[in-house]
Write a protein that holds these residues in place. Structure first.
Motif, PDB file in Angstrom:
ATOM      1  N   MET A 116       0.846  -1.184   0.000  1.00 30.20           N
ATOM      2  CA  MET A 116       0.000   0.000   0.000  1.00 30.20           C
ATOM      3  C   MET A 116       0.885   1.239   0.000  1.00 30.20           C
ATOM      4  O   MET A 116       1.894   1.285   0.688  1.00 30.20           O
ATOM      5  N   VAL A 117       0.523   2.216  -0.784  1.00 31.80           N
ATOM      6  CA  VAL A 117       1.220   3.493  -0.786  1.00 31.80           C
ATOM      7  C   VAL A 117       0.194   4.569  -0.470  1.00 31.80           C
ATOM      8  O   VAL A 117      -0.813   4.683  -1.149  1.00 31.80           O
ATOM      9  N   ALA A 118       0.433   5.329   0.589  1.00 27.45           N
ATOM     10  CA  ALA A 118      -0.489   6.405   0.972  1.00 27.45           C
ATOM     11  C   ALA A 118       0.314   7.674   1.160  1.00 27.45           C
ATOM     12  O   ALA A 118       0.802   7.953   2.243  1.00 27.45           O
ATOM     13  N   TYR A 119       0.495   8.417   0.089  1.00 24.72           N
ATOM     14  CA  TYR A 119       1.225   9.682   0.104  1.00 24.72           C
ATOM     15  C   TYR A 119       2.614   9.534   0.698  1.00 24.72           C
ATOM     16  O   TYR A 119       3.551   9.241  -0.004  1.00 24.72           O
ATOM     17  N   ASP A 120       2.756   9.699   2.014  1.00 26.08           N
ATOM     18  CA  ASP A 120       4.096   9.674   2.609  1.00 26.08           C
ATOM     19  C   ASP A 120       4.391   8.373   3.360  1.00 26.08           C
ATOM     20  O   ASP A 120       5.398   8.262   4.030  1.00 26.08           O
ATOM     21  N   THR A 121       3.520   7.378   3.269  1.00 24.71           N
ATOM     22  CA  THR A 121       3.723   6.120   3.991  1.00 24.71           C
ATOM     23  C   THR A 121       3.653   4.943   3.029  1.00 24.71           C
ATOM     24  O   THR A 121       2.714   4.831   2.245  1.00 24.71           O
ATOM     25  N   TRP A 122       4.638   4.064   3.107  1.00 21.90           N
ATOM     26  CA  TRP A 122       4.632   2.821   2.336  1.00 21.90           C
ATOM     27  C   TRP A 122       4.447   1.670   3.305  1.00 21.90           C
ATOM     28  O   TRP A 122       5.036   1.653   4.385  1.00 21.90           O
ATOM     29  N   THR A 123       3.674   0.683   2.912  1.00 23.96           N
ATOM     30  CA  THR A 123       3.545  -0.548   3.670  1.00 23.96           C
ATOM     31  C   THR A 123       4.098  -1.667   2.800  1.00 23.96           C
ATOM     32  O   THR A 123       3.611  -1.884   1.690  1.00 23.96           O
ATOM     33  N   LEU A 124       5.119  -2.338   3.282  1.00 21.15           N
ATOM     34  CA  LEU A 124       5.768  -3.418   2.528  1.00 21.15           C
ATOM     35  C   LEU A 124       5.424  -4.754   3.156  1.00 21.15           C
ATOM     36  O   LEU A 124       5.468  -4.900   4.381  1.00 21.15           O
ATOM     37  N   SER A 125       5.106  -5.733   2.342  1.00 18.02           N
ATOM     38  CA  SER A 125       4.853  -7.090   2.828  1.00 18.02           C
ATOM     39  C   SER A 125       6.146  -7.884   2.732  1.00 18.02           C
ATOM     40  O   SER A 125       6.778  -7.933   1.677  1.00 18.02           O
ATOM     41  N   LEU A 126       6.527  -8.508   3.845  1.00 13.99           N
ATOM     42  CA  LEU A 126       7.732  -9.337   3.862  1.00 13.99           C
ATOM     43  C   LEU A 126       7.394 -10.737   3.370  1.00 13.99           C
ATOM     44  O   LEU A 126       6.395 -11.320   3.787  1.00 13.99           O
ATOM     45  N   SER A 127       8.230 -11.266   2.517  1.00 17.04           N
ATOM     46  CA  SER A 127       8.048 -12.644   2.081  1.00 17.04           C
ATOM     47  C   SER A 127       8.480 -13.584   3.206  1.00 17.04           C
ATOM     48  O   SER A 127       9.171 -13.168   4.145  1.00 17.04           O
ATOM     49  N   GLN A 128       8.100 -14.832   3.116  1.00 19.02           N
ATOM     50  CA  GLN A 128       8.536 -15.811   4.116  1.00 19.02           C
ATOM     51  C   GLN A 128      10.051 -15.935   4.098  1.00 19.02           C
ATOM     52  O   GLN A 128      10.683 -16.068   5.136  1.00 19.02           O
ATOM     53  N   ALA A 129      10.662 -15.848   2.914  1.00 17.76           N
ATOM     54  CA  ALA A 129      12.123 -15.924   2.808  1.00 17.76           C
ATOM     55  C   ALA A 129      12.782 -14.749   3.537  1.00 17.76           C
ATOM     56  O   ALA A 129      13.785 -14.923   4.232  1.00 17.76           O
ATOM     57  N   ALA A 130      12.201 -13.550   3.403  1.00 15.48           N
ATOM     58  CA  ALA A 130      12.747 -12.379   4.099  1.00 15.48           C
ATOM     59  C   ALA A 130      12.589 -12.534   5.606  1.00 15.48           C
ATOM     60  O   ALA A 130      13.517 -12.237   6.371  1.00 15.48           O
ATOM     61  N   LEU A 131      11.435 -13.019   6.040  1.00 16.50           N
ATOM     62  CA  LEU A 131      11.207 -13.241   7.467  1.00 16.50           C
ATOM     63  C   LEU A 131      12.178 -14.283   8.010  1.00 16.50           C
ATOM     64  O   LEU A 131      12.749 -14.108   9.095  1.00 16.50           O
TER      65      LEU A 131
END
Length: 117
Positions: free
Chosen positions: A4-19
């Motif tokens: 999700m991108v909301a103007y000044d905030t990004w929400t990134l989903s971590l993959s299982q590999a990243a976790l």
């Protein structure tokens, strides 16, 4: 991936590999005091100027504002056994420290209600 991108905030989903990578690097991301972020200028572009964002180096990382600890217990997903090579392999739904598993905590059964070996 960017969820999700909301103007000044990004929400990134971590993959299982990243976790899994985070879990493999203790004490990384184990508390607020051990969770910082760095960003390279090639990571994003300022809108509407088109200029790259200001880099944040690892020695000047920003500490996390909100930290929620991983509260999910990992689960055994499957196992295999090779009696020729004398190997029992356990597969979990996330990384597990090999040193944390006690062989004495594992039992082999001949059925769901059967004899423990």
């Amino acid at each position: 991936t960017v969820a999700m991108v909301a103007y000044d905030t990004w929400t990134l989903s971590l993959s299982q590999a990243a976790l899994n990578s985070i879990h493999l690097l203790p004490p990384l991301a184990t508390s607020e005091l051990r969770t910082y972020l760095s960003v390279t200028s090639s990571g994003a572009v300022d809108y509407p100027t088109g200029l790259p964002i200001v880099s944040i180096t690892s020695d000047n990382g920003i500490r996390v504002a909100t930290f929620i600890r991983d509260m999910k217990n990992c689960s055994l997903v499957r196992f295999s056994i090779n009696l020729s090579t004398k190997v029992l392999s356990l597969t979990f739904d996330e990384v597990v420290s090999a040193s944390s598993l006690s062989p004495l905590s594992v039992s082999i059964l001949n059925s769901l209600t059967g004899v423990i070996v």
